[in-house]
Design a protein around this motif. Structure first.
Motif, mmCIF file in Angstrom:
data_model
loop_
_atom_site.group_PDB
_atom_site.id
_atom_site.type_symbol
_atom_site.label_atom_id
_atom_site.label_comp_id
_atom_site.label_asym_id
_atom_site.label_seq_id
_atom_site.Cartn_x
_atom_site.Cartn_y
_atom_site.Cartn_z
ATOM 1 N N MET A 1 -16.536 48.557 28.899
ATOM 2 C CA MET A 1 -15.910 47.676 29.896
ATOM 3 C C MET A 1 -16.632 46.498 29.557
ATOM 4 S SD MET A 1 -13.207 47.113 31.933
ATOM 5 C CE MET A 1 -13.000 46.074 32.676
ATOM 6 N N SER A 4 -16.277 40.042 32.201
ATOM 7 C CA SER A 4 -15.548 38.695 31.651
ATOM 8 C C SER A 4 -17.116 37.807 31.576
ATOM 9 C CB SER A 4 -14.645 38.551 33.194
ATOM 10 O OG SER A 4 -16.361 38.428 33.684
ATOM 11 N N ALA A 269 -15.684 48.495 24.253
ATOM 12 C CA ALA A 269 -14.181 48.156 24.736
ATOM 13 C C ALA A 269 -13.291 47.556 23.531
ATOM 14 C CB ALA A 269 -14.794 46.803 25.710
ATOM 15 N N GLN A 272 -8.604 43.967 21.920
ATOM 16 C CA GLN A 272 -7.258 43.717 22.950
ATOM 17 C C GLN A 272 -7.951 42.822 24.536
ATOM 18 O OE1 GLN A 272 -7.921 46.283 21.322
ATOM 19 N NE2 GLN A 272 -5.772 47.161 19.810
ATOM 20 N N GLU A 273 -9.108 43.690 24.787
ATOM 21 C CA GLU A 273 -10.045 43.042 25.938
ATOM 22 C C GLU A 273 -10.077 41.697 26.036
ATOM 23 O OE1 GLU A 273 -11.956 46.173 28.474
ATOM 24 O OE2 GLU A 273 -11.790 47.364 26.611
#
Length: 285
Positions: A1, A4, A269, A272-273
């Motif tokens: 993941m 952010s 990840a 694209q993320e």
């Protein structure tokens, strides 16, 4: 993941030049031929199959593209492999990669692209830039690169002293069909190129200075083959600490060990993320 905050740190670094994109075959996974919708051959297996008329080669040759290319070069000549790459990347019409469209919106100061297609160059076709192309098995020179100045409409070959390092720098170590075909493809090419890369003759002096303390974002890279890992290690020499980040959805143990050794943080990840995080940042609340 993909965290952010980390995504925003990486994106900010790409924009200010402190982070350098290092692009591998996975960045072209969504590219197809406009004529028949077939995928662009970019990774090792797909390149071997395309080069051998869709037929698999012996297992020892399927191990990696340079080995297969060397086999066909010995049978059919170096021109056969070069012609295949030029026809594949220089004459067919391909759709745009989502990654390259995204990268074009940022236009980093320095980009390394180990693919042999022209999408990176197309992303910078509206502005002046400096193009560095890897070469191998040249006579009469120790250097293993050619430098071109792009003035916004065409390329012109220049020497190191005439190159403008203040312009965006596009480094295509494995070659490109434009402005003139030049490729690192067969085993003999890689042996020659890596030898001179280790000796300091495969990177212009101005780029050696510019790359000092840079961090890298590795996109679409499979770090399982010694050949590509040797190229990577020498190209990112003088990197900052840590070296950067490798975006990999499913890293192998071998890839983890290599990245740990090179102080590259593995981000489990997809690229694209990262694009999604960038677009999210650009969208007003």
């Amino acid at each position: 993941m993909l965290d952010s905050d980390l995504a925003q740190e990486i994106i900010a670094g790409l924009k200010d030049g402190s982070v350098v994109p290092y692009i591998g075959p996975g960045a072209l996974a969504d590219v197809t031929n406009k004529a028949d919708n077939s995928p662009m051959p970019a990774d090792s297996d797909s390149l071997i199959l395309a080069m051998n008329n869709g037929q698999p080669m012996a297992p020892r040759l399927m191990y990696e593209f340079p080995r297969a290319a060397m086999n066909l070069e010995l049978k059919k000549g170096r021109s056969y492999v070069e012609r295949f790459l030029t026809e594949t990347y220089g004459t067919k019409q391909w759709t745009r990669a989502a990654f390259h469209d995204w990268l074009a919106s940022i236009q980093p100061k320095y980009v390394i692209d180990i693919n042999r297609d022209t999408q990176l160059q197309e992303s910078y076709s509206a502005i002046a830039h400096t193009l560095i192309v890897g070469c191998a098995r040249l006579s009469g020179t120790d250097y293993r690169f050619k430098i071109y100045h792009y003035d916004g409409s065409s390329y012109k070959a220049v020497d190191q002293e005439a190159a403008d390092p203040s312009l965006p720098i596009l480094f295509k170590p494995m070659g490109t069909p434009l402005p003139e075909p030049s490729y690192i493809a067969a085993d003999a090419d890689y042996v020659d190129y890596i030898t001179e890369l280790m000796g300091g003759f495969a990177i212009p002096s101005f780029l050696k200075e510019y790359r000092t303390d840079k961090k890298y974002l590795f996109i679409g890279m499979a770090m399982t083959r010694d050949t590509e890992r040797m190229v990577l290690s020498d190209i990112v020499y003088s990197a900052g600490s840590p070296t950067g980040w490798a975006v990999m959805p499913a890293p192998t143990d071998k890839e983890r060990r290599f990245c740990n050794n090179k102080k590259i943080e593995v981000i489990e990840a997809s690229w694209q993320e990262l694009l999604a995080a960038s677009q999210s940042e650009a969208t007003p609340a």
